[in-house]
Design an enzyme around this catalytic site. Structure first.
Site, PDB file in Angstrom:
ATOM      1  N   TYR A 144      47.520  36.456  34.554  1.00  0.00           N
ATOM      2  CA  TYR A 144      47.258  36.329  35.988  1.00  0.00           C
ATOM      3  C   TYR A 144      45.852  35.791  36.164  1.00  0.00           C
ATOM      4  O   TYR A 144      44.916  36.264  35.518  1.00  0.00           O
ATOM      5  CB  TYR A 144      47.382  37.706  36.650  1.00  0.00           C
ATOM      6  CG  TYR A 144      47.076  37.720  38.138  1.00  0.00           C
ATOM      7  CD1 TYR A 144      47.904  37.059  39.046  1.00  0.00           C
ATOM      8  CD2 TYR A 144      45.969  38.416  38.641  1.00  0.00           C
ATOM      9  CE1 TYR A 144      47.634  37.089  40.408  1.00  0.00           C
ATOM     10  CE2 TYR A 144      45.699  38.454  40.004  1.00  0.00           C
ATOM     11  CZ  TYR A 144      46.536  37.786  40.886  1.00  0.00           C
ATOM     12  OH  TYR A 144      46.268  37.828  42.234  1.00  0.00           O
ATOM     13  N   ASP A 239      39.354  33.438  31.224  1.00  0.00           N
ATOM     14  CA  ASP A 239      39.326  34.228  32.450  1.00  0.00           C
ATOM     15  C   ASP A 239      38.968  35.660  32.056  1.00  0.00           C
ATOM     16  O   ASP A 239      39.819  36.422  31.599  1.00  0.00           O
ATOM     17  CB  ASP A 239      40.688  34.156  33.145  1.00  0.00           C
ATOM     18  CG  ASP A 239      40.696  34.943  34.458  1.00  0.00           C
ATOM     19  OD1 ASP A 239      39.677  35.619  34.752  1.00  0.00           O
ATOM     20  OD2 ASP A 239      41.712  34.878  35.169  1.00  0.00           O
ATOM     21  N   LYS A 267      35.470  41.564  39.346  1.00  0.00           N
ATOM     22  CA  LYS A 267      35.537  43.006  39.062  1.00  0.00           C
ATOM     23  C   LYS A 267      34.167  43.599  38.680  1.00  0.00           C
ATOM     24  O   LYS A 267      33.324  43.747  39.547  1.00  0.00           O
ATOM     25  CB  LYS A 267      36.644  43.259  38.040  1.00  0.00           C
ATOM     26  CG  LYS A 267      37.986  42.765  38.643  1.00  0.00           C
ATOM     27  CD  LYS A 267      39.249  43.104  37.929  1.00  0.00           C
ATOM     28  CE  LYS A 267      40.434  42.716  38.823  1.00  0.00           C
ATOM     29  NZ  LYS A 267      41.421  41.859  38.234  1.00  0.00           N
TER      30      LYS A 267
HETATM   31  C1  PLP Z   1      41.923  40.545  39.024  1.00  0.00           C
HETATM   32  C2  PLP Z   1      42.008  39.271  38.302  1.00  0.00           C
HETATM   33  C3  PLP Z   1      41.845  38.035  38.951  1.00  0.00           C
HETATM   34  C4  PLP Z   1      41.726  37.923  40.441  1.00  0.00           C
HETATM   35  O1  PLP Z   1      40.572  38.505  40.930  1.00  0.00           O
HETATM   36  P1  PLP Z   1      40.530  38.915  42.513  1.00  0.00           P
HETATM   37  O2  PLP Z   1      39.133  39.411  42.685  1.00  0.00           O
HETATM   38  O3  PLP Z   1      41.578  39.960  42.686  1.00  0.00           O
HETATM   39  O4  PLP Z   1      40.805  37.690  43.277  1.00  0.00           O
HETATM   40  C5  PLP Z   1      41.821  36.895  38.179  1.00  0.00           C
HETATM   41  N1  PLP Z   1      41.952  36.944  36.844  1.00  0.00           N
HETATM   42  C6  PLP Z   1      42.121  38.104  36.187  1.00  0.00           C
HETATM   43  C7  PLP Z   1      42.230  38.106  34.704  1.00  0.00           C
HETATM   44  C8  PLP Z   1      42.167  39.299  36.890  1.00  0.00           C
HETATM   45  O5  PLP Z   1      42.374  40.441  36.231  1.00  0.00           O
END
Ligand code: PLP
Length: 429
Positions: A144, A239, A267
């Site tokens: 994701y 990511d 995060k």
């Molecule tokens: C949570 C997450 C996102 C998205 O971040 P948001 O702040 O919710 O938009 C993107 N990549 C990864 C790996 C994530 O865990």
């Protein structure tokens, strides 16, 4: 457990918000319950409006590595708020956070702050296209990368949990530019590159995946990915929105010793306030406006309040050389306990862990990618989740999410969790 007030609030919320929530997985839909309304959180615990207390393993889906409402973070945020929450102008704290991130993650030479992980990945994608002059990207099934159009195919938890098809509203041409490879299987990447020779701008990957449950990449796979990206002129983008400052001080890239061209954060970097960031090699990042022609902007980006929460969180970690060792050790205690429970009850479920991230998959298969994650018995997970909740442990309401432990989780919390786990598994046999 009495959840009368939560259920009443949820009924009301459904009159006002889609599905009653502002983010889908919060709805508890797949576990057949009404979501709890949380009134406050402190350390390892969260408290709902009915007065129930839980040991929390969601940690706001990752940011709360110090535990909730960490006193010095809260104090710093209060002080910052007194001086104004946003100026729409430059402030010194942006430089401070940039320097801290660079200290933790040496591959970052230039960094741009945004407001969410989604913004970070969308911007990194545009940048990769601008830099390479190519249009297609490769991602991995079950990973994701936020809810940007380009990433919403085979996109892990939120989508998998609700069994949604690739989202309506994404155009065919956008979806067509995203190619899905199989996690931990390098040949699937070679094949896509071969079929799209000279057309791939970037490979996006969660180097430790958390959005199909916790699934770590293996080292040779990541190294091969690095090698093929280098030889084909493709940007490798890690990511690390979830894994950054989580699986190791310098994130997954430190853990594996594999260096990406660009990295996205979110995060933990915001310490519980809305922050994201992307950064990496200078000659790539300097294509971003106003240094270069690739446009990306943000009204609230780098605001002093959010910067403060990030700075204070990273500074606490930075000042404590034993932080990750201690966190890992307490997690190992928990994992050892889970494994003992499983073997005592003669259950062959799979526990995947990486530092303070973990998932108990209700399958006896080894889980290395999205297909193997999906062999999990989600009905079993559902009742396990419910029993854990009734026993005072708040887990992500989906088989396909990672759990997070914080430095605020004490041995007593872990022991209570293990007892709850034993009882929940016992009733499942
Ligand atoms: C949570 C997450 C996102 C998205 O971040 P948001 O702040 O919710 O938009 C993107 N990549 C990864 C790996 C994530 O865990």
């Amino acid at each position: 457990m009495d959840t009368t007030i939560s259920s009443k609030l949820f009924a009301e919320a459904q009159q006002h918000m889609p599905g009653g929530v502002n983010s889908p997985v919060r709805a508890f839909k797949s576990v057949g319950r009404d979501p709890l309304y949380i009134s406050r959180a402190k350390g390892s615990k969260i408290y709902d409006v009915d007065g129930n207390q839980f040991i929390d393993y969601i940690g706001s889906w990752g940011p709360m590595i110090l535990g909730h409402a960490y006193q010095s973070v809260i104090d710093a945020v209060k002080t910052a708020a007194e001086d104004g929450t946003s100026f729409g102008a430059s402030c010194e704290k942006e430089i401070e956070l940039a320097k801290l991130v660079k200290k933790f993650v040496p591959s970052i030479q230039i960094i741009r702050m945004v407001n969410s992980g989604t913004e970070a990945t969308m911007s990194a994608l545009r940048l990769a296209r601008g830099f390479t002059g190519r249009e297609k990207i490769i991602k991995f099934e079950g990973c994701y990368h936020g809810h940007g159009d380009s990433f919403l195919s085979k996109a892990g938890s939120g989508v998998a949990t609700l069994s949604l098809p690739d989202s309506p509203g994404v155009t065919r041409s956008t979806a067509g530019d995203t190619l899905n490879a199989k996690y931990n299987y390098i040949k699937s990447v070679y094949d896509l590159i071969e079929q799209n020779k000279g057309g791939i701008a970037a490979v996006f990957i969660e180097p430790v995946a958390g959005n199909m449950g916790c699934v770590a990449a293996n080292t040779e796979f990541l190294q091969s990915l690095r090698d093929v990206c280098t030889s084909e002129g493709i940007l490798l983008i890690f990511d690390e929105v979830m894994s950054g400052f989580r699986v190791a001080r310098g994130g997954a890239q430190e853990l594996y010793g594999v260096t990406p061209d660009l990295t996205t954060f979110g995060k933990i970097i915001g310490g519980g306030l809305p922050v994201g960031a992307y950064g990496g090699r200078r000659e790539i990042m300097n294509l971003i406006a106003p240094a270069g022609p690739v446009y990306q902007a943000g009204t609230l980006s780098g605001n002093p309040l959010a910067m403060t929460a990030g700075i204070e969180t990273l500074r606490i970690i930075d000042d404590d050389p034993e932080f990750y060792t201690r966190l890992s050790n307490s997690c190992e205690y928990l994992y050892e306990g889970f494994r003992n429970n499983l073997s005592e009850l003669k259950l062959a479920y799979t526990l995947n862990t990486c530092g303070s991230m973990f998932t108990l998959f209700f399958t006896s298969d080894v889980v290395t990618d999205f297909d193997s994650a999906k062999t999990s018995d989600t009905a079993k997970f559902k009742s396990y989740f419910g029993r854990m909740l009734d026993n005072g442990v708040y887990l992500p309401p989906s088989q396909f999410e990672a759990c997070f432990t914080s430095s605020a989780h004490q041995k007593e919390d872990l022991d209570r969790t293990l007892t709850a786990n034993y009882l929940a598994l016992l009733e499942r046999r």
